[in-house]
Motif scaffolding. Sequence first.
Motif, mmCIF file in Angstrom:
data_model
loop_
_atom_site.group_PDB
_atom_site.id
_atom_site.type_symbol
_atom_site.label_atom_id
_atom_site.label_comp_id
_atom_site.label_asym_id
_atom_site.label_seq_id
_atom_site.Cartn_x
_atom_site.Cartn_y
_atom_site.Cartn_z
ATOM 1 N N ALA A 167 1.036 -0.905 -0.286
ATOM 2 C CA ALA A 167 -0.212 -0.076 -0.068
ATOM 3 C C ALA A 167 1.298 1.098 0.025
ATOM 4 C CB ALA A 167 -0.870 0.422 1.109
ATOM 5 N N PRO A 168 0.501 2.368 -0.465
ATOM 6 C CA PRO A 168 1.343 3.563 -0.472
ATOM 7 C C PRO A 168 0.934 4.104 0.566
ATOM 8 C CG PRO A 168 -0.649 3.632 -1.642
ATOM 9 C CD PRO A 168 -0.732 2.608 -1.460
ATOM 10 N N ILE A 169 2.284 5.264 0.972
ATOM 11 C CA ILE A 169 2.598 5.357 2.137
ATOM 12 C C ILE A 169 2.037 7.248 1.852
ATOM 13 C CG2 ILE A 169 4.317 6.299 4.116
ATOM 14 C CD1 ILE A 169 6.041 3.404 2.772
ATOM 15 N N VAL A 170 1.164 7.599 2.867
ATOM 16 C CA VAL A 170 0.879 8.161 3.007
ATOM 17 C C VAL A 170 1.621 9.385 3.813
ATOM 18 C CG1 VAL A 170 -0.844 9.891 3.719
ATOM 19 C CG2 VAL A 170 -1.527 7.709 2.786
ATOM 20 N N CYS A 171 2.734 9.886 3.769
ATOM 21 C CA CYS A 171 3.267 11.238 4.261
ATOM 22 C C CYS A 171 2.734 12.042 5.131
ATOM 23 C CB CYS A 171 4.486 11.443 2.944
ATOM 24 S SG CYS A 171 5.469 9.910 2.037
ATOM 25 N N SER A 172 1.883 12.431 5.156
ATOM 26 C CA SER A 172 1.177 13.701 5.571
ATOM 27 C C SER A 172 1.096 13.419 6.804
ATOM 28 C CB SER A 172 -0.189 14.627 4.787
ATOM 29 O OG SER A 172 -0.955 13.645 4.205
ATOM 30 N N ASP A 173 0.328 12.165 6.898
ATOM 31 C CA ASP A 173 0.695 11.478 8.704
ATOM 32 C C ASP A 173 1.369 11.307 9.340
ATOM 33 O OD1 ASP A 173 -2.396 11.636 7.218
ATOM 34 O OD2 ASP A 173 -3.056 9.867 7.318
ATOM 35 N N LYS A 174 2.626 11.522 9.081
ATOM 36 C CA LYS A 174 4.074 11.263 9.697
ATOM 37 C C LYS A 174 4.867 12.470 10.850
ATOM 38 C CE LYS A 174 3.991 7.248 7.363
ATOM 39 N NZ LYS A 174 2.530 7.070 8.029
ATOM 40 N N SER A 175 5.026 11.747 11.645
ATOM 41 C CA SER A 175 5.646 12.642 12.517
ATOM 42 C C SER A 175 7.253 12.798 11.566
ATOM 43 C CB SER A 175 5.513 12.353 13.794
ATOM 44 O OG SER A 175 6.582 10.739 13.935
ATOM 45 N N PRO A 176 7.569 13.777 12.224
ATOM 46 C CA PRO A 176 9.140 13.786 12.037
ATOM 47 C C PRO A 176 10.122 12.460 12.223
ATOM 48 C CG PRO A 176 8.523 16.249 13.172
ATOM 49 C CD PRO A 176 7.797 15.059 13.536
ATOM 50 N N GLN B 44 10.063 7.998 0.165
ATOM 51 C CA GLN B 44 9.264 8.416 -0.501
ATOM 52 C C GLN B 44 8.840 9.949 0.165
ATOM 53 O OE1 GLN B 44 7.734 5.000 0.895
ATOM 54 N NE2 GLN B 44 7.646 3.795 -0.410
ATOM 55 N N CYS B 45 9.153 9.775 1.580
ATOM 56 C CA CYS B 45 8.825 11.193 2.406
ATOM 57 C C CYS B 45 10.057 11.927 2.195
ATOM 58 C CB CYS B 45 8.142 10.865 4.176
ATOM 59 S SG CYS B 45 6.652 9.427 3.316
ATOM 60 N N LYS B 46 9.647 13.628 2.914
ATOM 61 C CA LYS B 46 10.586 14.207 3.026
ATOM 62 C C LYS B 46 10.087 15.514 4.143
ATOM 63 C CE LYS B 46 14.514 17.559 1.311
ATOM 64 N NZ LYS B 46 14.956 17.350 2.734
ATOM 65 N N SER C 14 2.228 43.847 -4.722
ATOM 66 C CA SER C 14 2.652 44.518 -3.639
ATOM 67 C C SER C 14 3.586 43.082 -2.966
ATOM 68 C CB SER C 14 1.615 44.328 -2.880
ATOM 69 O OG SER C 14 0.290 43.783 -2.324
ATOM 70 N N VAL C 15 4.006 42.688 -2.701
ATOM 71 C CA VAL C 15 4.840 41.458 -1.374
ATOM 72 C C VAL C 15 4.305 41.242 -0.393
ATOM 73 C CG1 VAL C 15 6.553 40.383 -0.443
ATOM 74 C CG2 VAL C 15 6.518 42.063 -2.982
ATOM 75 N N VAL C 16 3.949 40.366 -0.783
ATOM 76 C CA VAL C 16 2.719 39.328 0.264
ATOM 77 C C VAL C 16 3.684 38.421 1.188
ATOM 78 C CG1 VAL C 16 0.733 38.528 1.489
ATOM 79 C CG2 VAL C 16 0.391 40.286 -0.609
ATOM 80 N N THR C 17 3.144 38.635 2.285
ATOM 81 C CA THR C 17 3.856 37.699 3.246
ATOM 82 C C THR C 17 3.171 36.571 4.264
ATOM 83 O OG1 THR C 17 6.068 39.121 4.002
ATOM 84 C CG2 THR C 17 6.568 37.335 5.376
ATOM 85 N N VAL C 18 3.277 35.221 3.968
ATOM 86 C CA VAL C 18 1.603 34.475 4.586
ATOM 87 C C VAL C 18 2.995 33.394 5.078
ATOM 88 C CG1 VAL C 18 0.139 35.372 2.933
ATOM 89 C CG2 VAL C 18 2.253 33.407 2.362
ATOM 90 N N LYS C 19 2.141 32.674 6.082
ATOM 91 C CA LYS C 19 2.620 31.672 6.795
ATOM 92 C C LYS C 19 2.567 30.975 5.766
ATOM 93 C CE LYS C 19 1.503 28.126 10.239
ATOM 94 N NZ LYS C 19 -0.358 27.872 11.117
ATOM 95 N N ASN C 20 4.363 29.798 5.960
ATOM 96 C CA ASN C 20 4.257 28.764 5.081
ATOM 97 C C ASN C 20 3.213 27.719 5.097
ATOM 98 O OD1 ASN C 20 5.858 26.275 3.719
ATOM 99 N ND2 ASN C 20 7.788 27.167 3.761
ATOM 100 N N PRO C 21 2.504 26.970 4.736
ATOM 101 C CA PRO C 21 1.614 25.582 4.809
ATOM 102 C C PRO C 21 2.804 24.551 4.978
ATOM 103 C CG PRO C 21 1.263 26.255 2.290
ATOM 104 C CD PRO C 21 2.324 27.663 2.678
ATOM 105 N N ASP C 22 3.850 24.611 4.233
ATOM 106 C CA ASP C 22 4.614 23.521 3.809
ATOM 107 C C ASP C 22 5.531 23.280 5.828
ATOM 108 O OD1 ASP C 22 3.402 22.477 2.205
ATOM 109 O OD2 ASP C 22 4.647 22.405 0.700
ATOM 110 N N TYR C 23 5.719 23.939 6.548
ATOM 111 C CA TYR C 23 6.635 24.190 7.768
ATOM 112 C C TYR C 23 6.786 23.546 8.255
ATOM 113 C CZ TYR C 23 9.654 26.475 11.257
ATOM 114 O OH TYR C 23 10.678 26.580 11.513
ATOM 115 N N LYS C 24 7.471 22.969 8.567
ATOM 116 C CA LYS C 24 7.231 21.945 9.727
ATOM 117 C C LYS C 24 6.386 20.559 9.368
ATOM 118 C CE LYS C 24 9.822 23.656 13.124
ATOM 119 N NZ LYS C 24 10.183 23.633 14.565
ATOM 120 N N THR C 25 6.200 20.156 7.816
ATOM 121 C CA THR C 25 5.358 18.726 7.441
ATOM 122 C C THR C 25 6.285 17.967 7.231
ATOM 123 O OG1 THR C 25 4.978 20.028 5.687
ATOM 124 C CG2 THR C 25 3.274 20.419 8.260
ATOM 125 N N CYS C 26 5.477 16.672 6.470
ATOM 126 C CA CYS C 26 6.622 15.575 5.762
ATOM 127 C C CYS C 26 5.849 15.891 4.744
ATOM 128 C CB CYS C 26 6.003 14.561 6.926
ATOM 129 S SG CYS C 26 6.455 12.743 6.190
#
Length: 126
Positions: A23-32, A41-43, A109-121
């Motif tokens: 079965a494929p591994i779902v990386c988004s559910d993983k802890s560091p 498969q995951c980074k 204009s340059v807009v600074t936003v929260k990175n949705p991929d920060y500290k995620t698998c």
Amino acid sequence: LFLHSYLLLIQLKQHYTLLFTDAPIVCSDKSPKQCKQFPDQCKYNKGKKKTSTCDPKRAKFDDDCTQYSKNKCKQYCDWSGGVCHHKCGTDIKKKCKKAVDDKGKKICSVVTVKNPDYKTCKQIPE
């Protein structure tokens, strides 16, 4: 009868194991720690907390430039590489701040936003 049902149970267990090991591994559910267990498969993303994007200053400056041909690519759009694209469609801050319409008015204009991929698998693309 007992031996027959025991052999059947072993065959079912082997089949069950085969089904779920491939079965494929779902990386988004993983802890560091779990993410590091699947390096192929995951980074784990330790990138920046915030990212910058270039957005139109007002809603009236927002335009879907990809629908235009070379002749109609005007005002908030630029023609390059055979495609019409929005002047705010850049990741370079200097270019974003200097983007102007046909009349010389700044539109981005340059807009600074929260990175949705920060500290995620994240899944590594194949």
